[in-house]
Enzyme design. Structure first.
Site, short mmCIF file in Angstrom:
data_model
loop_
_atom_site.label_atom_id
_atom_site.label_comp_id
_atom_site.label_asym_id
_atom_site.label_seq_id
_atom_site.Cartn_x
_atom_site.Cartn_y
_atom_site.Cartn_z
N HIS A 233 0.87 -1.18 0.00
CA HIS A 233 0.00 0.00 0.00
C HIS A 233 0.90 1.22 0.00
CE1 HIS A 233 -3.03 2.91 1.08
NE2 HIS A 233 -3.97 1.98 1.01
N LEU A 243 -1.85 2.10 8.52
CA LEU A 243 -2.37 2.57 7.23
C LEU A 243 -2.98 3.96 7.29
CD1 LEU A 243 -2.95 1.41 4.30
CD2 LEU A 243 -5.31 1.29 5.08
N ARG A 378 -4.69 -5.98 -6.41
CA ARG A 378 -6.08 -5.73 -5.99
C ARG A 378 -6.37 -4.24 -6.02
NH1 ARG A 378 -8.55 -4.07 -1.17
NH2 ARG A 378 -6.65 -4.17 0.09
N SER A 383 -11.57 -5.61 -1.53
CA SER A 383 -11.36 -6.70 -0.58
C SER A 383 -12.52 -6.81 0.40
CB SER A 383 -10.05 -6.50 0.16
OG SER A 383 -9.95 -7.47 1.16
N LEU A 384 -12.96 -5.66 0.91
CA LEU A 384 -14.17 -5.72 1.75
C LEU A 384 -15.29 -6.34 0.91
CD1 LEU A 384 -14.16 -2.32 3.70
CD2 LEU A 384 -13.52 -4.59 4.52
C1 LIG Z 1 -5.46 -1.30 7.80
C2 LIG Z 1 -6.25 -1.94 6.70
C3 LIG Z 1 -7.22 -1.21 6.03
C4 LIG Z 1 -7.96 -1.79 5.01
N1 LIG Z 1 -8.91 -1.04 4.35
C5 LIG Z 1 -9.64 -1.63 3.36
C6 LIG Z 1 -10.66 -0.89 2.69
O1 LIG Z 1 -10.92 0.28 2.98
N2 LIG Z 1 -11.35 -1.51 1.70
C7 LIG Z 1 -11.11 -2.81 1.34
O2 LIG Z 1 -11.78 -3.32 0.45
N3 LIG Z 1 -10.16 -3.54 2.00
C8 LIG Z 1 -9.45 -2.98 2.99
N4 LIG Z 1 -8.49 -3.72 3.65
C9 LIG Z 1 -8.41 -5.17 3.41
C10 LIG Z 1 -9.56 -5.88 4.15
O3 LIG Z 1 -9.86 -5.18 5.32
C11 LIG Z 1 -9.23 -7.31 4.50
O4 LIG Z 1 -8.73 -7.98 3.38
C12 LIG Z 1 -10.47 -8.04 4.98
O5 LIG Z 1 -11.15 -7.31 5.97
C13 LIG Z 1 -10.13 -9.43 5.50
O6 LIG Z 1 -11.28 -9.98 6.05
P1 LIG Z 1 -11.31 -11.52 6.44
O7 LIG Z 1 -12.67 -11.80 6.97
O8 LIG Z 1 -10.82 -12.34 5.31
O9 LIG Z 1 -10.23 -11.66 7.62
P2 LIG Z 1 -10.06 -10.93 9.02
O10 LIG Z 1 -10.96 -9.79 9.21
O11 LIG Z 1 -8.60 -10.70 9.17
O12 LIG Z 1 -10.53 -12.02 10.05
C14 LIG Z 1 -9.76 -13.17 10.31
C15 LIG Z 1 -10.42 -13.94 11.43
O13 LIG Z 1 -9.79 -15.19 11.55
C16 LIG Z 1 -9.50 -15.45 12.91
N5 LIG Z 1 -8.32 -16.32 12.93
C17 LIG Z 1 -7.18 -16.19 12.22
N6 LIG Z 1 -6.37 -17.23 12.48
C18 LIG Z 1 -7.02 -18.02 13.37
C19 LIG Z 1 -6.69 -19.23 14.03
N7 LIG Z 1 -5.56 -19.88 13.81
N8 LIG Z 1 -7.59 -19.73 14.91
C20 LIG Z 1 -8.77 -19.10 15.16
N9 LIG Z 1 -9.12 -17.96 14.53
C21 LIG Z 1 -8.26 -17.45 13.66
C22 LIG Z 1 -9.30 -14.10 13.54
O14 LIG Z 1 -9.56 -14.17 14.92
C23 LIG Z 1 -10.34 -13.27 12.79
O15 LIG Z 1 -11.60 -13.39 13.44
C24 LIG Z 1 -7.73 -3.14 4.66
C25 LIG Z 1 -6.75 -3.87 5.34
C26 LIG Z 1 -6.00 -3.28 6.34
C27 LIG Z 1 -4.93 -4.08 7.00
#
Ligand SMILES: Cc1cc2nc3c(=O)[nH]c(=O)nc-3n(C[C@H](O)[C@H](O)[C@H](O)COP(=O)(O)OP(=O)(O)OC[C@H]3O[C@@H](n4cnc5c(N)ncnc54)[C@H](O)[C@@H]3O)c2cc1C
Length: 570
Positions: A233, A243, A378, A383-384
């Protein structure tokens, strides 16, 4: 042994959306998560979520097809085009569905969901809630999970899959608050464990974004796809890597070098600061490498001062707070020192558009998965979108899978119970019994620094080979790292040491994929192969884990059909 028909690992946006879908269809669903779902990393997302709602005055003729085109062009033509169109078509109802659940999006004066410009997008199509979009979306879905009375096992650290007769039948987890290992068995598992940012030392990701779910699937024989594509980023805070959302540039923020120049005009004369992230990050890096960082140092400025205090208060309040508290600068009065940072894993567990993997009973969604819709780069806001679109689709697909299954059930799970937890206990005992001449924390640091400097924004054969050799040596050294503590509650030593095995394998998949791909495409920029090579490399990398040494790499064609590859100009 605890039995639920569906086990969802991860309480972020993808896991919650999948769980709500499956529970609403009548399945007995459990979510396992290492932190409370409301603290999942999705909550850190700031800038917004893309959908062709056509609410913006300059975007009234936006369509899902145009959104798909921008996504595919942004991906440097590595996205599977039907999958990209599926995502952008599902986007509009998915965002309205969240609105109807109560997600407090920002609004235009006429009451419709507000949209802002984002990088690489032909139209302003990023829906947002100030600069706290992920927080709002996450808490909306947490409410839905409670409303649907989904069983949640919080502070369970999942450590491996249960695979029997070639099928995924559950997971084994460490109970962080009570100690001990538990078997969670069911008819199917959805992995939704987020990204692998913590394999790099300069990441915007949370400490729990370690690629654990991807590693567990990989170790169980499911391939990882396109792991060499790692997004940097453009605007992470200089000292902490936190970020500063792309929404800053969407609202009109400038990037300025040490000579006071808005240098993006030399790299992307039309899009300027709203070029896609790969191009913007490389532009910043080139300025820094040419000595035009601020005071010759390795950062440039994100300047928001001209936006004024009122706009910052209304549209970017969290950004201002973060800059004040973590960098000591108030963006109303001062430019913010920033530098490109690791941010997102385009690669992940190889799935189709329904989250299905090659292993019966195992599904994946969100950042841990690779559908592929992001290809080599991407777009911000996609991603959201991916979490809610493919979370829902995985939740729906698993209902059909479980309803069509013969056999299984709680009695069969009870009959098989015990063996997986015993295997995990043995694994822990073996680690505790090791020689103990190495320190897992030192190895972790060396890995993250290697990834940053050898597989960063710019890549080159010799440097990558050195990095790969280091990673392989670290993998060997980890075999001599023992546990300081083997049992009890909140055993962070055990969590960090065991997850490092997976992190190193995920890092190796990135390294090997990058070394093999002799072209530049999207986020994968090689100084020794500077151009995209569609004749040879318009294909996905599919990495299969080998317990010893580097992974086996295979390749698969990209699904085309909608847009012919063009040169990317912005
Ligand atoms: C700072 C930041 C800002 C962002 N802003 C944007 C944006 O504005 N727009 C956009 O589209 N994308 C954005 N992104 C990207 C986006 O937020 C993420 O790709 C997305 O939210 C990931 O969601 P997820 O549900 O896949 O994982 P996560 O939200 O990371 O959730 C992972 C889950 O898995 C659980 N978990 C992980 N490993 C284990 C384990 N071994 N055992 C049990 N539980 C586990 C965690 O507890 C958590 O509940 C941003 C990313 C970051 C870092």
């Amino acid at each position: 042994m605890i039995y639920h028909q569906l086990i969802v690992v991860g309480g972020g946006l993808a896991g919650l959306r999948a769980a709500v879908e499956a529970k609403a269809a009548g399945l007995d669903v459990a979510i396992l998560t290492q932190v409370h779902p409301g603290r999942s990393h999705s909550g850190a997302a700031q800038g917004g979520v893309n959908g062709a709602l056509a609410n913006h005055p300059e975007g009234h003729d936006d369509t899902p097809e145009k959104h798909a085109f921008d996504t595919v062009k942004g991906s440097d033509y590595l996205a599977d085009q039907p999958a990209a169109l599926q995502m952008t078509t599902d986007a509009v109802p998915a965002i309205y569905e969240l609105e109807h659940m109560g997600c407090p999006f920002s609004r235009f004066d006429d009451g419709r969901i507000a949209q802002r410009p984002f990088g690489g997008a032909g139209y302003p199509r990023t829906c947002y809630g100030a600069d706290k979009t992920g927080h709002y979306m996450l808490h909306t879905l947490v409410e839905q999970a409670y409303k649907h009375q989904i069983t949640m096992y919080i502070e369970r650290f999942v450590m491996g899959l249960i695979v029997e007769d070639g099928e995924c039948r559950g997971v084994v987890a460490y109970n962080m608050t009570k100690g001990g290992f538990e078997e969670f068995r069911g008819e199917a598992v959805i992995m939704a464990t987020g990204g692998a940012g913590r394999t790099y030392s300069n990441t915007t990701n949370a400490v729990i974004s370690t690629g654990g779910g991807a590693a567990m699937a990989y170790h169980a024989g499911v391939p990882l796809k396109d792991m060499e594509f790692v997004q940097f980023h453009p605007t992470g805070l200089y000292t902490t890597h936190i970020l500063m959302t792309e929404g800053c540039r969407g609202e009109g923020g400038y990037l300025v070098n040490g000579e006071g120049e808005r240098f993006m005009r030399r790299y992307a004369p039309s899009a300027m600061e709203l070029a896609p992230r790969d191009i913007t990050s490389r532009s910043i890096q080139q300025e820094i490498d040419a000595g035009r960082g601020i005071g010759g140092k390795d950062y440039v400025y994100l300047d928001l001062r001209h936006l004024g205090a009122e706009t910052l208060a209304e549209k970017l309040p969290g950004t201002r707070d973060l800059a004040i508290h973590f960098e000591g600068v108030d963006p109303v009065y001062e430019p913010i020192p920033i530098q490109p940072c690791q941010h997102y894993s385009m690669g992940g567990i190889d799935t189709d558009v329904d989250g299905k993997t090659m292993m019966p009973g195992l599904y994946a969604a969100g950042e841990c998965a690779c559908v592929t819709v992001h290809g080599a780069n991407r777009l911000g806001g996609n991603s959201l979108l991916e979490t809610i679109v493919f979370g829902r689709r995985a939740g729906s697909a698993v209902v059909g899978f479980i309803q069509g299954k013969s056999g299984g059930g709680k009695a069969a799970a009870e009959a098989a119970a015990g063996s997986a937890a015993a295997r995990l206990q043995k694994r822990i005992d073996d680690i505790a019994a090791r020689e103990g001449t190495e320190d897992a924390y030192v190895i972790r640091t060396e890995m993250t620094v290697t990834m940053r400097y050898h597989f960063g924004i710019y890549r080159e054969q010799g440097k990558m080979q050195e990095g790969l050799d280091t990673l392989l040596a670290l993998k060997e050294r980890l075999k001599k790292a023992k546990l300081r503590y083997t049992g009890g509650v909140w055993n962070i030593d055990m969590i960090r040491t065991t997850e490092l095995e997976g992190m190193l394998d995920v890092a190796l998949a990135t390294a090997c994929g990058a070394l093999a791909r002799s072209e530049s495409r999207g986020s994968h920029a090689r100084t020794d192969f500077e151009t995209r090579d569609d004749a040879e490399w318009l294909k996905h990398t599919v990495a299969t884990c080998r317990p010893e040494g580097p992974p086996k790499l295979d390749y698969r064609p990209v699904e085309m059909g909608l847009f012919e590859p063009q040169e990317r100009k912005y």
